[in-house]
Design a protein around this motif. Structure first.
Motif, PDB file in Angstrom:
ATOM      1  N   MET A  29      -8.774 -11.666  -8.986  1.00 36.16           N
ATOM      2  CA  MET A  29      -7.945 -12.783  -8.672  1.00 36.16           C
ATOM      3  C   MET A  29      -7.281 -12.474  -7.018  1.00 36.16           C
ATOM      4  N   ARG A  30      -6.648 -13.632  -6.756  1.00 35.63           N
ATOM      5  CA  ARG A  30      -6.005 -13.739  -5.536  1.00 35.63           C
ATOM      6  C   ARG A  30      -4.567 -13.943  -5.703  1.00 35.63           C
ATOM      7  N   ALA A  31      -3.808 -13.202  -4.651  1.00 34.57           N
ATOM      8  CA  ALA A  31      -2.029 -13.578  -4.783  1.00 34.57           C
ATOM      9  C   ALA A  31      -1.715 -13.541  -3.365  1.00 34.57           C
ATOM     10  N   ALA A  32      -0.640 -14.091  -3.165  1.00 35.09           N
ATOM     11  CA  ALA A  32      -0.066 -14.080  -1.853  1.00 35.09           C
ATOM     12  C   ALA A  32       0.252 -12.606  -1.297  1.00 35.09           C
ATOM     13  N   SER A  33       0.113 -12.277  -0.159  1.00 36.09           N
ATOM     14  CA  SER A  33       0.270 -10.939   0.517  1.00 36.09           C
ATOM     15  C   SER A  33       1.902 -10.477   0.715  1.00 36.09           C
ATOM     16  N   GLU A  34       2.425 -10.504  -0.505  1.00 38.09           N
ATOM     17  CA  GLU A  34       3.899 -10.119  -0.792  1.00 38.09           C
ATOM     18  C   GLU A  34       4.092  -9.158  -1.719  1.00 38.09           C
ATOM     19  N   PRO A  35       4.953  -8.455  -1.895  1.00 37.60           N
ATOM     20  CA  PRO A  35       5.221  -7.374  -3.040  1.00 37.60           C
ATOM     21  C   PRO A  35       5.559  -7.995  -4.088  1.00 37.60           C
ATOM     22  N   LEU A  54      -4.968   0.204  -1.244  1.00 27.25           N
ATOM     23  CA  LEU A  54      -5.047  -0.724  -0.128  1.00 27.25           C
ATOM     24  C   LEU A  54      -5.468   0.073   1.259  1.00 27.25           C
ATOM     25  N   GLU A  55      -6.277  -0.645   1.783  1.00 24.09           N
ATOM     26  CA  GLU A  55      -6.877  -0.304   3.233  1.00 24.09           C
ATOM     27  C   GLU A  55      -5.499  -0.383   4.264  1.00 24.09           C
ATOM     28  N   ALA A  56      -5.482   0.809   5.193  1.00 22.55           N
ATOM     29  CA  ALA A  56      -4.439   0.606   6.242  1.00 22.55           C
ATOM     30  C   ALA A  56      -4.723  -0.553   6.760  1.00 22.55           C
ATOM     31  N   CYS A  57      -3.328  -1.141   6.972  1.00 23.84           N
ATOM     32  CA  CYS A  57      -3.322  -2.226   8.008  1.00 23.84           C
ATOM     33  C   CYS A  57      -1.792  -2.436   8.334  1.00 23.84           C
ATOM     34  N   SER A  58      -1.523  -3.544   9.199  1.00 30.09           N
ATOM     35  CA  SER A  58      -0.135  -3.960   9.474  1.00 30.09           C
ATOM     36  C   SER A  58       0.919  -4.157   8.549  1.00 30.09           C
ATOM     37  N   LEU A  59       0.316  -4.929   7.455  1.00 23.60           N
ATOM     38  CA  LEU A  59       0.972  -5.022   6.237  1.00 23.60           C
ATOM     39  C   LEU A  59       1.217  -4.119   5.049  1.00 23.60           C
ATOM     40  N   THR A  60       0.174  -2.825   5.292  1.00 25.90           N
ATOM     41  CA  THR A  60       0.179  -1.836   4.046  1.00 25.90           C
ATOM     42  C   THR A  60       1.505  -1.299   3.761  1.00 25.90           C
ATOM     43  N   ALA A  61       2.293  -0.745   4.929  1.00 30.63           N
ATOM     44  CA  ALA A  61       3.434  -0.061   4.476  1.00 30.63           C
ATOM     45  C   ALA A  61       4.384  -0.815   3.669  1.00 30.63           C
ATOM     46  N   TRP A  62       4.669  -2.275   4.007  1.00 35.67           N
ATOM     47  CA  TRP A  62       5.681  -3.093   3.205  1.00 35.67           C
ATOM     48  C   TRP A  62       5.194  -3.128   1.915  1.00 35.67           C
ATOM     49  N   LEU A  63       3.764  -3.424   1.861  1.00 38.46           N
ATOM     50  CA  LEU A  63       3.403  -3.616   0.572  1.00 38.46           C
ATOM     51  C   LEU A  63       3.495  -2.480  -0.227  1.00 38.46           C
ATOM     52  N   HIS A  64       2.937  -1.419   0.402  1.00 36.87           N
ATOM     53  CA  HIS A  64       2.876  -0.015  -0.577  1.00 36.87           C
ATOM     54  C   HIS A  64       4.412   0.461  -0.834  1.00 36.87           C
ATOM     55  N   ASP A  65       5.363   0.251  -0.136  1.00 42.25           N
ATOM     56  CA  ASP A  65       6.730   0.702  -0.596  1.00 42.25           C
ATOM     57  C   ASP A  65       7.084  -0.544  -1.937  1.00 42.25           C
ATOM     58  N   GLY A  66       6.897  -1.600  -1.675  1.00 36.69           N
ATOM     59  CA  GLY A  66       7.334  -2.529  -2.797  1.00 36.69           C
ATOM     60  C   GLY A  66       6.513  -2.285  -4.049  1.00 36.69           C
TER      61      GLY A  66
END
Length: 342
Positions: A29-35, A54-66
């Protein structure tokens, strides 16, 4: 039955793939890149996930925390290792990348990347902003110098605050019409640079770890905060000696003709590595107080040159700072030999 998920994160959308322990794809599936959107999509699958990569990228830390905050077993994995697995897929697409990440999670063939705390990420962002302004100021100053050299004017080495006055004093009327806009930009940037620097000083003044690190010669507020923000938690390093390798200050393995023998790897955080290198230069050149670290560095400088000595001292300084942090101790200058003391 165990289930594993791979998330290929893009700026707008994230491709999700869920596989079972045999490797069979269960859901895509696909989803918006938001926690919130990712959590909703993964909960909708209704399967107990063992690992979620998740592969490390600029959004990863934010998504990982959520994701972690909602109890999902999110793992950030090293980019190079992820890319090696993704290359096995026939075509480079978000869907195939998510499939590859899911298989990595299933097999356990990954290296987990430490996700820094939000506070450390904010501190690092502040340091990056400050350095960016500083670099742009240098670029504008160099452009102004080049324009004046065209008319035979040499500025010399005025301080940053005296630069504009020096230009106005020496520049002719024709050149000044072109240079004045640059000086106006520099004036604004200088004020904002001072504001950013003050923020750093305010943080360091309140941060006990940074104040302890600054007991080491050559280590100022910028280096202390850069090291603090990069390491985040000292206990994640089993040995202080690994800090040098983590920051890319140890010799790289020579592969063919790609690297000269002894060249450092330059992997890891460039901001902290540069700060330690500048601190090492300050310790060797500007510091007047004797210390065993400075004596060791100067001995290397005499044998192998100052450039190598700076790198060696930067590596050792990183090791010492980590030990100081872990043990909650001040810098130890060592005992000066009697002959030198006399």
């Amino acid at each position: 039955m165990k289930y594993f998920a791979g998330l290929d994160v893009s700026l707008e959308e994230t491709a999700i793939c869920v596989v079972e322990e045999s490797g069979r794809i269960v859901k895509e599936m696909r989803a918006a890149s938001e926690p919130e959107a990712l959590i909703k999509a993964l909960r909708k699958v209704g399967l107990p996930l063992e690992r979620l990569g998740l592969e490390a990228c600029s959004l990863t830390a934010w998504l990982h925390d959520g994701l972690r905050a909602e109890g999902l077993p999110a793992i950030c994995i090293e980019t190079r290792q992820a890319n090696a697995a993704m290359k096995t897929m026939p075509n480079k697409t978000d869907r195939n990348d998510a499939r590859a990440l899911a298989q990595i999670m299933r097999t356990g063939w990954y290296r987990q990347v430490h996700v820094k705390s939000r506070q450390c990420r904010l501190w690092r962002a502040l340091l990056v902003a400050r350095r960016t302004v500083l670099n742009e100021m240098r670029s504008i100053e160099n452009v102004a110098r080049a324009m004046l050299r065209e008319t035979g004017v040499k500025l010399g080495t005025p301080s940053r605050t005296a630069f504009a006055d020096r230009v106005r004093e020496l520049a002719g009327t024709e050149v000044m019409a072109m240079v004045e806009p640059l000086l106006a930009i520099l004036s604004v940037m200088l004020k904002e640079f001072a504001r950013l620097t003050k923020q750093v000083l305010d943080i360091v003044r309140k941060e006990e770890v940074c104040r302890r690190l600054m007991s080491a010669p050559g280590v100022g507020p910028i280096t202390a905060l850069a090291f603090r923000a990069t390491v985040d938690r000292p206990e994640r390093f089993g040995s202080s000696r690994t800090v040098g390798a983590h920051l890319g200050l140890t010799p790289a393995l020579s592969v063919g003709r790609d690297r000269r023998p002894g060249q450092v790897s330059r992997c890891g955080d460039e901001l902290a590595r540069t700060a330690l290198y500048e601190a090492a230069h300050s310790l060797l050149v500007r510091s007047k107080k004797w210390s065993s670290l400075r004596a060791w560095g100067m001995n290397i400088a005499r044998r192998r040159g100052m450039a190598r000595a700076r790198v060696a001292v930067a590596r050792k300084l990183g090791v010492i700072l980590h030990r100081m942090w872990a043990d909650a101790t001040e810098f130890r200058f060592g005992k000066e030999p009697a002959a030198l003391a006399a």
